[in-house]
Every structure is written in structure tokens, then in C-alpha cells.
Design a protein around this motif. Structure first.
Motif, PDB file in Angstrom:
ATOM      1  N   GLU A  83     -34.612 126.828 -15.644  1.00  0.00           N
ATOM      2  CA  GLU A  83     -34.382 127.893 -16.611  1.00  0.00           C
ATOM      3  C   GLU A  83     -34.797 127.461 -18.016  1.00  0.00           C
ATOM      4  N   GLU A  84     -34.595 126.185 -18.329  1.00  0.00           N
ATOM      5  CA  GLU A  84     -34.988 125.679 -19.641  1.00  0.00           C
ATOM      6  C   GLU A  84     -36.499 125.794 -19.842  1.00  0.00           C
ATOM      7  N   TRP A  87     -37.446 129.474 -20.391  1.00  0.00           N
ATOM      8  CA  TRP A  87     -37.137 129.832 -21.781  1.00  0.00           C
ATOM      9  C   TRP A  87     -38.293 129.420 -22.708  1.00  0.00           C
ATOM     10  N   GLU A  88     -38.728 128.187 -22.548  1.00  0.00           N
ATOM     11  CA  GLU A  88     -39.760 127.640 -23.423  1.00  0.00           C
ATOM     12  C   GLU A  88     -41.115 128.290 -23.164  1.00  0.00           C
ATOM     13  N   GLY A  91     -41.170 132.273 -23.724  1.00  0.00           N
ATOM     14  CA  GLY A  91     -40.995 132.541 -25.142  1.00  0.00           C
ATOM     15  C   GLY A  91     -42.244 132.196 -25.933  1.00  0.00           C
ATOM     16  N   THR A 141     -24.716 133.799 -23.624  1.00  0.00           N
ATOM     17  CA  THR A 141     -25.332 132.753 -24.439  1.00  0.00           C
ATOM     18  C   THR A 141     -24.556 131.443 -24.458  1.00  0.00           C
ATOM     19  N   THR A 143     -23.978 128.228 -23.284  1.00  0.00           N
ATOM     20  CA  THR A 143     -24.707 127.309 -22.408  1.00  0.00           C
ATOM     21  C   THR A 143     -23.798 126.301 -21.712  1.00  0.00           C
ATOM     22  N   PRO A 148     -29.834 128.788 -19.979  1.00  0.00           N
ATOM     23  CA  PRO A 148     -30.519 129.676 -20.929  1.00  0.00           C
ATOM     24  C   PRO A 148     -31.267 130.785 -20.190  1.00  0.00           C
ATOM     25  N   ASN A 149     -31.317 131.952 -20.807  1.00  0.00           N
ATOM     26  CA  ASN A 149     -31.979 133.118 -20.220  1.00  0.00           C
ATOM     27  C   ASN A 149     -33.210 133.443 -21.060  1.00  0.00           C
ATOM     28  N   PHE A 150     -34.400 133.291 -20.469  1.00  0.00           N
ATOM     29  CA  PHE A 150     -35.613 133.448 -21.265  1.00  0.00           C
ATOM     30  C   PHE A 150     -35.797 134.876 -21.781  1.00  0.00           C
ATOM     31  N   ASN A 153     -34.522 134.879 -25.281  1.00  0.00           N
ATOM     32  CA  ASN A 153     -35.463 134.258 -26.201  1.00  0.00           C
ATOM     33  C   ASN A 153     -36.591 135.220 -26.556  1.00  0.00           C
TER      34      ASN A 153
END
Length: 417
Positions: A83-84, A87-88, A91, A141, A143, A148-150, A153
Motif C-alpha cells: 500500500e505504501e 500511495w507513492e 500519487g 487516515t 496509520t 495508507p490509501n493512495f 493522496n
């Protein structure tokens, strides 16, 4: 007359937006379809432009040098295991794309940006949310409880950008999308159809009477409710939302408008493929015995706290079973099932006999289908906000699923007859 830019133009939702725009040539005379490769014969009003959304803003600006549009439909998505990373990566794709529009000067022409997200907004991948799902639900939100939920973001990036540039935005939340794109198997319908087709072959190949096919997901979910999104309906909603004044700067659920269950859909799926539902399909699950000649069931824990816990105090649910963690359970583990020798042999027979694309079975996303069918809770999504804004679209879910099966027949993935 408005012009459009569509990213993710070869995906299930993006492709359908392109084709829906192409059906309204008088209203949308110029359509830019953006993707890394062109996989479609687009309508003549569509201009395909190469773009790699993982590239830098400068590189994208070069690719977008001659691309202009008043309405942007951002339907691109890149799956990630963590998930991280989602997100990155997702985003950054949106942020760099918007920066590229600044560099080319195209942002001056833009009136509204439509961002395609999904019901993951509500944490349906983490456990049971508050029902029905409504757009004003709090974002998850924290954590320390949830990854995290993209989508959050991307929406934060979009909101900030539009505020800085004086542009309108719209966000959509579809769920369990029903659609088909040739060569794209990251969808519910393709794997479901292939499972039913091969299961029927296995059931009929023993030489005796057809014993029927088994629902592979959660026995509990079989009688729960779900909300689906027809990809064509979603495209129509996006076009409406682009031009509707009341839709400006709002997020909307986009589902068919009916509420379905697999106890209603599964017998129809079975009948479509010329078979029936196995009468005692869940017998092994309820008597604790191992299912004969099938794969063992599987169970996977979801988040330690379900999304509904975010509102537990307000809802009066503290100390109740509603806050217990959920699991994803498969009566038949589809990943293991797809690797069985008899399953592969059955698919080989069907593909050879019917002249089908032999590669399609191996491309199906069995883990994805197992997750979608394995949740043990209702998924009821409200369309009230969109209705109040003037949206009247509706699709019957079974008709949607059947329509996609017909598309797969035409594409040579399923038998013609």
C-alpha cells in the motif's frame, strides 16, 4: 464545443470513457487518448498520444506538447503489492501529469478534472465499513490502524492543484467493476467466466450427470449484498459530471443502482454456461469436512480493526461484534485451483475444442477474484448524492455481466455458442 483528455485509455474504465466520448462526436469533436501503447482502434475523433505516467514532468511535457483539452479524465492506475508503494507511485503519476500540463501551458484551457478512484475509499479491502457507504464517510487516515490509501493522496493532490489554479474537480467511486478490455484480465468478469467454463467442463467430463458448479467465494458472502459498477455506465456518469454544474468540486459513488447478491447471480451465471449450481455446494464448509477432489478452502485476516470502528462511538457500536476483525475466506482457493493439473487439462480441452485464446486462462487474476468473492460482509453503496445532483443513470447488474460475457465470446475468450 468541449475537448477531452483521457489518461489510462486502455484500461477497463478509461477505455470506456474514450469510447463513450467518441459516440458523441458533435459534442466532443476532439478527444486525446493517452497511454503507453495503443491497443484499440479508436473512433476517428480520437487522437492517440503516447505517454508514460511514470516519467518525469519534463518528459511528459514533451509527450503532451500538442495536447490540449478542457476536460481531463484521469483513469490511470498502477497496481502495487504494498500500500505504501501504491500511495507513492499513483500519487506521483497524477502530480507529475498535472505539472506537465503547467509546463506546456495546457492548464490554461482546462475547466474540470475528473479523477477515477474506487470504493477502496471506504476501506472495503480492510473490513466492513459503515453501511450504506456514503461520500461523507471519514477518511481512514490513522496509520496505526490502517495502511495508507493512495486514493486519499491523489485526492489531496487534486484538491490542492485545482484550488491553486482555479479549476473544478470531480472524483468517482465505482465498485466491483463489470467490464472487458481485450488483453486486460485485471477484472472480475474475465476470471469469473473462465472459472465457470472450466468448472462446467470438469463437472461434465466424469461421464455421469452434470453435478453443477460451486461458488468459490465465502459461503457467508453468498447471501450478502453487493453493489457493482457497469463500466459503460461509469463512462456515461463521467461525461455527465464533466459538464454538470452541480457536480463541481464533489465526490460521487458510481454504482449500477440495484443491489445484488451472489445467491441471485450465481444460478444465472451457471445457467448461462449451460450448467447449474451444485445443490450442496457449501456442505463441506459447514460440516467441517474437506471438500473431495477440490482445493482446500483458505482464509486471510483483514485489518485488525474494520473501517466501521472509525465511527464506533458515534454509532453506538463500542463493545459489539461489529468491531471484530474480518477475514477473506475462499471456499475454493482460486489460485491453488487454477494450478491444478486437472483444471489446466480441462481448460486445454475447452480451448482446443472451441478454438479459444489458450493464453487467457493463465492471464486471469485469480487472486483478485478470490478476494472480491471472499469478503464476508455486505457492500451497500448509496447513490443518493448523485441522484440529488440530477444523475438518473441505471444498469441491471445481471444484464451487465451477461453483456460482458457476450463481449468475451466475440473476442474469442469464451465459446461462441
Amino acid at each position: 464545443m468541449p475537448s477531452a483528455i483521457v489518461t489510462g485509455a486502455t484500461g477497463i474504465l478509461g477505455r470506456q470513457i474514450v469510447f463513450e466520448l467518441g459516440q458523441h462526436r458533435q459534442q466532443w469533436p476532439t478527444i486525446h487518448a493517452l497511454s503507453r501503447s495503443k491497443k484499440e482502434d479508436y473512433p476517428e475523433t480520437v487522437i492517440h498520444n503516447h505517454i508514460d505516467l511514470q516519467s518525469s514532468p519534463d518528459e511528459m511535457a514533451h509527450d503532451l506538447e500538442n495536447v490540449r483539452g478542457e476536460y481531463i479524465f484521469f483513469a490511470a492506475y498502477l497496481a502495487q503489492e504494498k500500500e505504501e508503494d501504491a500511495w507513492e507511485v499513483n500519487g506521483r503519476m497524477l502530480s507529475n501529469f498535472l505539472s506537465a500540463l503547467e509546463k506546456t501551458g495546457a492548464i490554461k484551457d482546462v475547466k474540470r478534472i475528473i479523477l477515477v478512484c474506487g470504493a477502496k475509499q471506504y476501506g472495503v479491502h480492510l473490513g466492513v465499513p459503515k453501511q450504506p457507504m456514503i461520500e461523507d464517510a471519514p477518511w481512514l487516515t490513522d496509520t496505526s490502524k490502517w495502511p495508507p490509501n493512495f486514493y486519499y493522496n491523489q485526492q489531496n493532490i487534486l484538491h490542492k492543484f485545482c484550488q491553486e489554479h482555479g479549476k473544478d474537480w470531480v472524483v468517482t467511486y465505482p465498485n466491483d467493476v463489470i467490464g472487458y478490455v481485450t488483453g486486460n484480465f485485471m477484472n472480475l468478469s474475465s476470471a469469473l467466466a473462465l472459472y465457470a467454463l472450466v468448472s462446467k467442463e470438469l463437472s461434465s467430463s466424469s461421464g455421469g450427470e452434470d453435478s453443477g458448479i460451486t461458488f468459490p467465494g465465502s459461503p457467508a458472502f453468498y447471501t450478502k449484498f453487493d453493489s457493482f459498477t457497469n463500466s459503460k455506465l461509469h463512462a456515461q456518469f463521467c461525461l455527465w459530471a464533466a459538464l454538470e454544474p452541480r457536480a463541481a468540486n464533489q465526490a460521487f459513488n458510481v454504482v449500477n443502482g440495484d443491489v445484488e447478491s451472489w445467491q441471485n447471480l450465481w444460478p444465472k451465471v451457471a445457467h448461462y454456461f449451460g450448467t447449474k449450481v451444485k445443490p450442496d455446494q457449501f456442505k463441506a464448509a459447514y460440516n467441517g469436512a474437506a471438500a473431495a477432489n477440490t482445493d482446500a478452502s483458505s482464509s486471510m485476516d483483514m485489518a485488525p480493526q474494520p473501517p466501521v470502528s472509525a465511527e464506533a462511538e458515534t454509532l453506538g457500536l463500542v463493545g459489539t461484534p461489529a468491531l471484530e476483525p474480518n477475514v477473506v475466506e475462499q471456499h475454493i482457493d482460486l489460485v491453488k485451483w487454477s494450478q491444478r493439473s486437472d483444471v489446466k487439462e480441462a481448460w486445454g480441452r475447452v480451448a482446443e475444442r472451441e478454438g479459444l485464446d489458450k493464453e487467457s486462462f493463465g492471464k486471469a487474476t485469480w487472486g483478485f477474484l478470490g478476494f472480491v468473492l471472499g469478503r464476508e460482509f455486505d457492500l451497500v453503496i448509496s447513490m443518493s448524492k448523485a441522484r440529488e445532483a440530477g444523475w438518473t443513470g441505471y444498469r441491471d447488474t445481471w444484464a451487465s455481466l451477461k453483456g460482458v460475457f457476450e463481449e468475451m465470446r466475440e473476442a474469442g475468450v469464451l465459446p461462441k455458442a
